[in-house]
Motif scaffolding. Sequence first.
Motif, PDB file in Angstrom:
ATOM      1  N   PRO A   1       0.776  -1.243   0.000  1.00 39.18           N
ATOM      2  CA  PRO A   1       0.000   0.000   0.000  1.00 39.18           C
ATOM      3  C   PRO A   1       0.807   1.293   0.000  1.00 39.18           C
ATOM      4  CG  PRO A   1      -1.025  -1.579   1.456  1.00 39.18           C
ATOM      5  CD  PRO A   1       0.273  -2.192   1.014  1.00 39.18           C
ATOM      6  N   HIS A   2       1.892   1.348   0.763  1.00 41.01           N
ATOM      7  CA  HIS A   2       2.621   2.616   0.866  1.00 41.01           C
ATOM      8  C   HIS A   2       3.279   3.008  -0.454  1.00 41.01           C
ATOM      9  CE1 HIS A   2       3.386   5.650   3.876  1.00 41.01           C
ATOM     10  NE2 HIS A   2       4.633   5.780   3.471  1.00 41.01           N
ATOM     11  N   MET A   3       3.435   2.046  -1.359  1.00 40.90           N
ATOM     12  CA  MET A   3       3.989   2.365  -2.679  1.00 40.90           C
ATOM     13  C   MET A   3       3.038   3.261  -3.466  1.00 40.90           C
ATOM     14  SD  MET A   3       5.680  -1.325  -3.673  1.00 40.90           S
ATOM     15  CE  MET A   3       6.300  -0.840  -5.283  1.00 40.90           C
ATOM     16  N   PHE A   4       1.746   3.189  -3.150  1.00 40.69           N
ATOM     17  CA  PHE A   4       0.777   4.069  -3.806  1.00 40.69           C
ATOM     18  C   PHE A   4       1.000   5.513  -3.353  1.00 40.69           C
ATOM     19  CE2 PHE A   4      -1.099   0.017  -4.559  1.00 40.69           C
ATOM     20  CZ  PHE A   4      -1.895   0.152  -5.687  1.00 40.69           C
ATOM     21  N   ARG A   5       1.307   5.700  -2.085  1.00 35.32           N
ATOM     22  CA  ARG A   5       1.587   7.044  -1.564  1.00 35.32           C
ATOM     23  C   ARG A   5       2.830   7.625  -2.240  1.00 35.32           C
ATOM     24  NH1 ARG A   5       0.661  10.518   2.755  1.00 35.32           N
ATOM     25  NH2 ARG A   5       2.448  11.351   3.881  1.00 35.32           N
ATOM     26  N   HIS A   6       3.887   6.812  -2.326  1.00 39.20           N
ATOM     27  CA  HIS A   6       5.114   7.273  -2.978  1.00 39.20           C
ATOM     28  C   HIS A   6       4.885   7.514  -4.474  1.00 39.20           C
ATOM     29  CE1 HIS A   6       7.191   6.677   0.701  1.00 39.20           C
ATOM     30  NE2 HIS A   6       7.304   5.373   0.622  1.00 39.20           N
ATOM     31  N   GLY A   7       4.121   6.621  -5.100  1.00 39.34           N
ATOM     32  CA  GLY A   7       3.836   6.775  -6.524  1.00 39.34           C
ATOM     33  C   GLY A   7       3.016   8.023  -6.800  1.00 39.34           C
ATOM     34  N   PHE A   8       2.033   8.289  -5.935  1.00 43.03           N
ATOM     35  CA  PHE A   8       1.240   9.509  -6.051  1.00 43.03           C
ATOM     36  C   PHE A   8       2.145  10.730  -5.966  1.00 43.03           C
ATOM     37  CE2 PHE A   8      -0.466  13.097  -3.686  1.00 43.03           C
ATOM     38  CZ  PHE A   8      -1.576  13.455  -4.436  1.00 43.03           C
ATOM     39  N   ALA A   9       3.071  10.723  -4.998  1.00 43.33           N
ATOM     40  CA  ALA A   9       3.955  11.875  -4.779  1.00 43.33           C
ATOM     41  C   ALA A   9       4.836  12.144  -6.002  1.00 43.33           C
ATOM     42  CB  ALA A   9       4.818  11.630  -3.543  1.00 43.33           C
ATOM     43  N   VAL A  10       5.421  11.088  -6.552  1.00 38.40           N
ATOM     44  CA  VAL A  10       6.279  11.250  -7.725  1.00 38.40           C
ATOM     45  C   VAL A  10       5.465  11.763  -8.910  1.00 38.40           C
ATOM     46  CG1 VAL A  10       7.699  10.014  -9.420  1.00 38.40           C
ATOM     47  CG2 VAL A  10       7.953   9.509  -6.982  1.00 38.40           C
ATOM     48  N   HIS A  11       4.295  11.178  -9.126  1.00 38.71           N
ATOM     49  CA  HIS A  11       3.432  11.569 -10.243  1.00 38.71           C
ATOM     50  C   HIS A  11       2.940  13.013 -10.075  1.00 38.71           C
ATOM     51  CE1 HIS A  11       0.877  10.950 -13.667  1.00 38.71           C
ATOM     52  NE2 HIS A  11      -0.241  11.110 -12.974  1.00 38.71           N
ATOM     53  N   PHE A  12       2.560  13.373  -8.859  1.00 39.59           N
ATOM     54  CA  PHE A  12       2.078  14.727  -8.559  1.00 39.59           C
ATOM     55  C   PHE A  12       3.175  15.752  -8.815  1.00 39.59           C
ATOM     56  CE2 PHE A  12       1.307  18.350  -5.797  1.00 39.59           C
ATOM     57  CZ  PHE A  12      -0.065  18.544  -5.844  1.00 39.59           C
ATOM     58  N   LEU A  13       4.392  15.427  -8.361  1.00 36.82           N
ATOM     59  CA  LEU A  13       5.499  16.368  -8.507  1.00 36.82           C
ATOM     60  C   LEU A  13       5.915  16.524  -9.963  1.00 36.82           C
ATOM     61  CD1 LEU A  13       7.181  18.150  -6.672  1.00 36.82           C
ATOM     62  CD2 LEU A  13       8.858  16.309  -6.473  1.00 36.82           C
ATOM     63  N   GLU A  14       5.900  15.416 -10.712  1.00 40.52           N
ATOM     64  CA  GLU A  14       6.236  15.481 -12.132  1.00 40.52           C
ATOM     65  C   GLU A  14       5.217  16.329 -12.900  1.00 40.52           C
ATOM     66  OE1 GLU A  14       8.587  11.290 -13.095  1.00 40.52           O
ATOM     67  OE2 GLU A  14       6.438  11.430 -13.450  1.00 40.52           O
ATOM     68  N   THR A  15       3.974  16.312 -12.426  1.00 41.19           N
ATOM     69  CA  THR A  15       2.903  17.031 -13.127  1.00 41.19           C
ATOM     70  C   THR A  15       2.828  18.500 -12.716  1.00 41.19           C
ATOM     71  OG1 THR A  15       1.623  14.978 -13.206  1.00 41.19           O
ATOM     72  CG2 THR A  15       0.432  17.017 -13.652  1.00 41.19           C
ATOM     73  N   THR A  16       2.960  18.770 -11.416  1.00 39.35           N
ATOM     74  CA  THR A  16       2.740  20.128 -10.904  1.00 39.35           C
ATOM     75  C   THR A  16       4.021  20.914 -10.667  1.00 39.35           C
ATOM     76  OG1 THR A  16       2.812  19.470  -8.567  1.00 39.35           O
ATOM     77  CG2 THR A  16       0.682  19.291  -9.718  1.00 39.35           C
ATOM     78  N   HIS A  17       5.128  20.199 -10.379  1.00 42.60           N
ATOM     79  CA  HIS A  17       6.412  20.830 -10.031  1.00 42.60           C
ATOM     80  C   HIS A  17       6.288  21.702  -8.776  1.00 42.60           C
ATOM     81  CE1 HIS A  17       7.747  19.418 -13.928  1.00 42.60           C
ATOM     82  NE2 HIS A  17       6.763  20.082 -14.496  1.00 42.60           N
ATOM     83  N   SER A  18       5.327  21.408  -7.928  1.00 42.47           N
ATOM     84  CA  SER A  18       5.124  22.205  -6.714  1.00 42.47           C
ATOM     85  C   SER A  18       5.407  21.370  -5.473  1.00 42.47           C
ATOM     86  CB  SER A  18       3.692  22.745  -6.658  1.00 42.47           C
ATOM     87  OG  SER A  18       3.475  23.432  -5.440  1.00 42.47           O
ATOM     88  N   LEU A  19       6.571  21.590  -4.886  1.00 41.82           N
ATOM     89  CA  LEU A  19       6.970  20.849  -3.689  1.00 41.82           C
ATOM     90  C   LEU A  19       6.126  21.266  -2.482  1.00 41.82           C
ATOM     91  CD1 LEU A  19       9.120  18.677  -3.200  1.00 41.82           C
ATOM     92  CD2 LEU A  19      10.656  20.466  -2.385  1.00 41.82           C
ATOM     93  N   ASN A  20       5.803  22.554  -2.390  1.00 38.51           N
ATOM     94  CA  ASN A  20       5.008  23.046  -1.266  1.00 38.51           C
ATOM     95  C   ASN A  20       3.599  22.458  -1.285  1.00 38.51           C
ATOM     96  OD1 ASN A  20       6.961  24.694  -0.037  1.00 38.51           O
ATOM     97  ND2 ASN A  20       6.599  26.324  -1.519  1.00 38.51           N
ATOM     98  N   ALA A  21       3.004  22.372  -2.481  1.00 33.88           N
ATOM     99  CA  ALA A  21       1.662  21.790  -2.589  1.00 33.88           C
ATOM    100  C   ALA A  21       1.704  20.320  -2.189  1.00 33.88           C
ATOM    101  CB  ALA A  21       1.131  21.946  -4.010  1.00 33.88           C
ATOM    102  N   LEU A  22       2.735  19.611  -2.630  1.00 32.88           N
ATOM    103  CA  LEU A  22       2.870  18.190  -2.299  1.00 32.88           C
ATOM    104  C   LEU A  22       3.021  17.998  -0.797  1.00 32.88           C
ATOM    105  CD1 LEU A  22       3.130  15.243  -3.164  1.00 32.88           C
ATOM    106  CD2 LEU A  22       5.574  15.637  -3.528  1.00 32.88           C
ATOM    107  N   GLN A  23       3.797  18.866  -0.166  1.00 33.44           N
ATOM    108  CA  GLN A  23       3.979  18.788   1.284  1.00 33.44           C
ATOM    109  C   GLN A  23       2.641  18.872   2.008  1.00 33.44           C
ATOM    110  OE1 GLN A  23       6.012  22.122   3.006  1.00 33.44           O
ATOM    111  NE2 GLN A  23       6.021  21.256   5.065  1.00 33.44           N
ATOM    112  N   GLN A  24       1.799  19.802   1.576  1.00 38.13           N
ATOM    113  CA  GLN A  24       0.490  19.987   2.218  1.00 38.13           C
ATOM    114  C   GLN A  24      -0.420  18.781   1.990  1.00 38.13           C
ATOM    115  OE1 GLN A  24      -1.417  23.861   1.639  1.00 38.13           O
ATOM    116  NE2 GLN A  24       0.557  24.723   1.056  1.00 38.13           N
TER     117      GLN A  24
END
Length: 226
Positions: free
Chosen positions: A165-188
Amino acid sequence: MTKAIVYKKGEGIVNIKGESLPEYIRPDEVERIIHAVEAELNTKTTPERRRQVNRHLLAIQTLWMTGIRVSELVQLRSMDILEGGLRVFGKRKPRTREEIERGIIHEKRQRIVPIPVVLRQKLINYVFDEKLGSEQRLFPFTTTRVYQFIDFYAKKAGIQRKIYPHMFRHGFAVHFLETTHSLNALQQVLGHSNLQSTTVYTKLTNEEIQRYMDMTFSNRRAYYEG
């Protein structure tokens, strides 16, 4: 774990300080798992079994589309589906030595995780179809059960490596960052108390850097011909 790499002048790509990326699931693997769940859904004839598999499907989609922890997933209640997203109760604030000695226990951190409209509608429909009360849990699983059915569907999808399951969290984070380039948004969204915890997702794998290099110069023949 995948070794983190950087460019270093005169040495090309090298790893540094043994730092590593968390293991994460890729979007194509998520697709394969979802297809495997849907195939399983189509083979089930009893209403109860179909409800169970459908619940598995929605739980997996929620993990992937929100980046929440599995411990947060299994705590979600109907009343936590809000207009602005999902109300999630995360980890407790770390205690100081003095607080531990005094027996002080902090309340769980609460945050609102924005979610795609399509997922919100799926969750609302699910609550309606299941006739869930406001205090009832959306996914009445243990965390161990989530591990089990994700492993089951990953194997049915023909994925060779272990998926948890935790791989989904990490995968979401990588995908989100590649798409948005916003580290602050990802942190929140992830609920990290400090930005340092989030920066691990900025590290690129060797394959990713090679892909970006190929994309950058794929239409620049003049650079390497003649």
